[in-house]
Design a protein around this motif. Sequence first.
Motif, mmCIF file in Angstrom:
data_model
loop_
_atom_site.group_PDB
_atom_site.id
_atom_site.type_symbol
_atom_site.label_atom_id
_atom_site.label_comp_id
_atom_site.label_asym_id
_atom_site.label_seq_id
_atom_site.Cartn_x
_atom_site.Cartn_y
_atom_site.Cartn_z
ATOM 1 N N ARG A 152 -37.743 37.420 -86.200
ATOM 2 C CA ARG A 152 -38.991 36.473 -85.293
ATOM 3 C C ARG A 152 -40.274 37.380 -85.004
ATOM 4 N NH1 ARG A 152 -36.857 34.890 -80.575
ATOM 5 N NH2 ARG A 152 -36.173 36.428 -79.385
ATOM 6 N N PHE A 153 -39.973 38.355 -84.768
ATOM 7 C CA PHE A 153 -41.653 39.241 -84.366
ATOM 8 C C PHE A 153 -41.346 39.977 -85.560
ATOM 9 C CE2 PHE A 153 -40.899 39.500 -79.384
ATOM 10 C CZ PHE A 153 -40.226 38.210 -79.152
ATOM 11 N N THR A 154 -42.969 39.759 -85.802
ATOM 12 C CA THR A 154 -43.779 41.157 -86.874
ATOM 13 C C THR A 154 -44.251 41.937 -86.287
ATOM 14 O OG1 THR A 154 -42.818 40.052 -88.604
ATOM 15 C CG2 THR A 154 -44.590 41.487 -88.832
ATOM 16 N N ILE A 155 -44.162 43.533 -86.209
ATOM 17 C CA ILE A 155 -45.377 44.352 -86.022
ATOM 18 C C ILE A 155 -46.092 44.752 -86.972
ATOM 19 C CG2 ILE A 155 -43.709 46.168 -85.851
ATOM 20 C CD1 ILE A 155 -45.158 47.751 -83.759
ATOM 21 N N THR A 156 -47.341 44.922 -87.071
ATOM 22 C CA THR A 156 -48.558 45.555 -88.128
ATOM 23 C C THR A 156 -49.261 45.895 -87.395
ATOM 24 O OG1 THR A 156 -49.795 43.021 -88.012
ATOM 25 C CG2 THR A 156 -47.778 42.923 -89.752
ATOM 26 N N ARG A 157 -50.574 47.523 -88.802
ATOM 27 C CA ARG A 157 -51.429 47.688 -87.548
ATOM 28 C C ARG A 157 -52.101 47.532 -88.166
ATOM 29 N NH1 ARG A 157 -49.144 53.377 -86.134
ATOM 30 N NH2 ARG A 157 -50.944 54.224 -86.026
ATOM 31 N N ASP A 158 -53.317 47.872 -87.924
ATOM 32 C CA ASP A 158 -54.919 47.953 -88.691
ATOM 33 C C ASP A 158 -55.130 49.090 -88.214
ATOM 34 O OD1 ASP A 158 -57.152 47.896 -90.259
ATOM 35 O OD2 ASP A 158 -57.500 45.628 -89.704
ATOM 36 N N MET A 215 -47.080 53.331 -82.836
ATOM 37 C CA MET A 215 -47.000 52.236 -81.475
ATOM 38 C C MET A 215 -45.908 51.443 -81.692
ATOM 39 S SD MET A 215 -50.640 53.243 -80.975
ATOM 40 C CE MET A 215 -50.690 51.191 -79.843
ATOM 41 N N GLY A 216 -46.046 50.772 -80.269
ATOM 42 C CA GLY A 216 -44.691 50.179 -79.115
ATOM 43 C C GLY A 216 -45.090 49.076 -78.443
ATOM 44 N N TRP A 217 -44.466 48.374 -78.582
ATOM 45 C CA TRP A 217 -44.121 47.425 -78.111
ATOM 46 C C TRP A 217 -43.047 47.261 -76.780
ATOM 47 C CZ3 TRP A 217 -48.419 44.614 -76.927
ATOM 48 C CH2 TRP A 217 -49.654 43.906 -77.884
ATOM 49 N N PHE A 218 -43.011 47.304 -75.736
ATOM 50 C CA PHE A 218 -41.774 46.884 -74.981
ATOM 51 C C PHE A 218 -41.851 45.766 -74.277
ATOM 52 C CE2 PHE A 218 -39.996 51.364 -75.173
ATOM 53 C CZ PHE A 218 -41.487 51.878 -76.438
ATOM 54 N N ARG A 219 -41.071 45.107 -72.934
ATOM 55 C CA ARG A 219 -41.489 44.409 -72.158
ATOM 56 C C ARG A 219 -40.389 44.186 -71.221
ATOM 57 N NH1 ARG A 219 -38.346 39.645 -75.803
ATOM 58 N NH2 ARG A 219 -36.036 40.447 -76.120
ATOM 59 N N GLN A 220 -40.989 43.966 -70.357
ATOM 60 C CA GLN A 220 -40.140 43.965 -69.224
ATOM 61 C C GLN A 220 -39.877 42.461 -67.731
ATOM 62 O OE1 GLN A 220 -42.131 46.475 -65.809
ATOM 63 N NE2 GLN A 220 -39.699 46.561 -64.689
ATOM 64 N N ALA A 221 -38.852 41.798 -68.118
ATOM 65 C CA ALA A 221 -39.016 40.648 -67.273
ATOM 66 C C ALA A 221 -38.354 40.696 -66.015
ATOM 67 C CB ALA A 221 -37.607 39.437 -67.922
ATOM 68 N N PRO A 222 -38.842 39.482 -65.186
ATOM 69 C CA PRO A 222 -38.352 39.135 -63.565
ATOM 70 C C PRO A 222 -37.157 40.167 -63.176
ATOM 71 C CG PRO A 222 -40.022 37.451 -63.761
ATOM 72 C CD PRO A 222 -39.148 38.018 -65.626
ATOM 73 N N GLY A 223 -37.207 40.787 -62.632
ATOM 74 C CA GLY A 223 -36.441 41.464 -61.880
ATOM 75 C C GLY A 223 -34.875 43.074 -62.753
ATOM 76 N N LYS A 224 -35.503 43.204 -64.006
ATOM 77 C CA LYS A 224 -34.878 43.754 -65.022
ATOM 78 C C LYS A 224 -35.447 45.041 -65.866
ATOM 79 C CE LYS A 224 -32.869 39.505 -67.481
ATOM 80 N NZ LYS A 224 -31.909 39.456 -69.093
ATOM 81 N N GLU A 225 -35.725 46.197 -66.565
ATOM 82 C CA GLU A 225 -36.149 46.999 -66.551
ATOM 83 C C GLU A 225 -37.465 46.973 -67.434
ATOM 84 O OE1 GLU A 225 -33.354 50.853 -64.959
ATOM 85 O OE2 GLU A 225 -33.304 50.914 -67.134
ATOM 86 N N ILE A 227 -43.738 50.591 -84.551
ATOM 87 C CA ILE A 227 -43.935 50.975 -85.735
ATOM 88 C C ILE A 227 -44.484 52.382 -85.728
ATOM 89 C CG2 ILE A 227 -46.591 49.628 -85.295
ATOM 90 C CD1 ILE A 227 -46.904 49.355 -88.883
ATOM 91 N N SER A 228 -44.009 53.414 -86.951
ATOM 92 C CA SER A 228 -43.998 54.380 -87.133
ATOM 93 C C SER A 228 -45.755 54.619 -87.154
ATOM 94 C CB SER A 228 -43.645 55.557 -87.657
ATOM 95 O OG SER A 228 -43.709 55.385 -89.510
ATOM 96 N N ARG A 229 -46.676 55.722 -87.750
ATOM 97 C CA ARG A 229 -47.705 55.869 -87.630
ATOM 98 C C ARG A 229 -47.388 55.953 -89.342
ATOM 99 N NH1 ARG A 229 -49.630 62.217 -88.716
ATOM 100 N NH2 ARG A 229 -51.461 61.852 -90.126
ATOM 101 N N SER A 230 -46.182 56.305 -90.152
ATOM 102 C CA SER A 230 -45.852 55.474 -91.869
ATOM 103 C C SER A 230 -45.883 54.125 -92.118
ATOM 104 C CB SER A 230 -45.319 56.569 -92.134
ATOM 105 O OG SER A 230 -44.034 57.226 -91.816
ATOM 106 N N PHE A 231 -45.607 53.689 -90.848
ATOM 107 C CA PHE A 231 -45.463 52.288 -91.326
ATOM 108 C C PHE A 231 -44.349 52.288 -91.581
ATOM 109 C CE2 PHE A 231 -49.565 50.685 -91.385
ATOM 110 C CZ PHE A 231 -50.762 51.915 -92.185
ATOM 111 N N GLY A 232 -43.803 52.987 -90.908
ATOM 112 C CA GLY A 232 -41.845 52.213 -91.353
ATOM 113 C C GLY A 232 -42.092 51.204 -89.493
ATOM 114 N N ARG A 233 -40.727 50.285 -89.317
ATOM 115 C CA ARG A 233 -40.838 49.657 -88.592
ATOM 116 C C ARG A 233 -39.496 49.649 -87.632
ATOM 117 N NH1 ARG A 233 -44.353 47.463 -92.405
ATOM 118 N NH2 ARG A 233 -46.569 46.435 -91.441
ATOM 119 N N TYR A 234 -39.402 48.996 -86.109
ATOM 120 C CA TYR A 234 -38.235 49.516 -86.141
ATOM 121 C C TYR A 234 -38.151 48.121 -85.104
ATOM 122 C CZ TYR A 234 -38.572 54.217 -87.657
ATOM 123 O OH TYR A 234 -39.181 55.273 -89.528
#
Length: 123
Positions: free
Chosen positions: A66-72, A34-44, A51-58
């Motif tokens: 500042r940011f933390t990803i978790t999955r349940d 699972m991933g999170w992406f973002r798009q700012a105005p006028g940008k790609e 976070i991978s299936r095995s809970f590896g975080r990138y």
Amino acid sequence: QVQLVESGGGLVQTGGSLRLSCAASGRTFSTYGMGWFRQAPGKEREFVVAISRSFGRYYTDSVKGRFTITRDNAKNTVYLQMNSLKPEDTGVYYCAAVPSYRSVLTMNNYDYWGQGTQVTVSS
């Protein structure tokens, strides 16, 4: 087929926090990265965190610490806790799912996307 629904976006001042949620349908959630992406105005659209299936975080460098990803997996939900927010974090945040045999770091590998949730950080 996986359907993703994001929530938790909003307007926050610099230094504030938000917690995004992404609820997934289907019984195979645990098999996806699972991933999170973002798009700012006028940008790609850009990669933020995954976070991978095995809970590896990138994390992309600009959000490390500042940011933390978790999955349940029991709740078919992935979360993004965002602290110390900055105006440059403003954008539409998208949740996405990628099959476990593909890298979570490549945006084109993701098969399923949510509709996005707006995050606005005021200065």
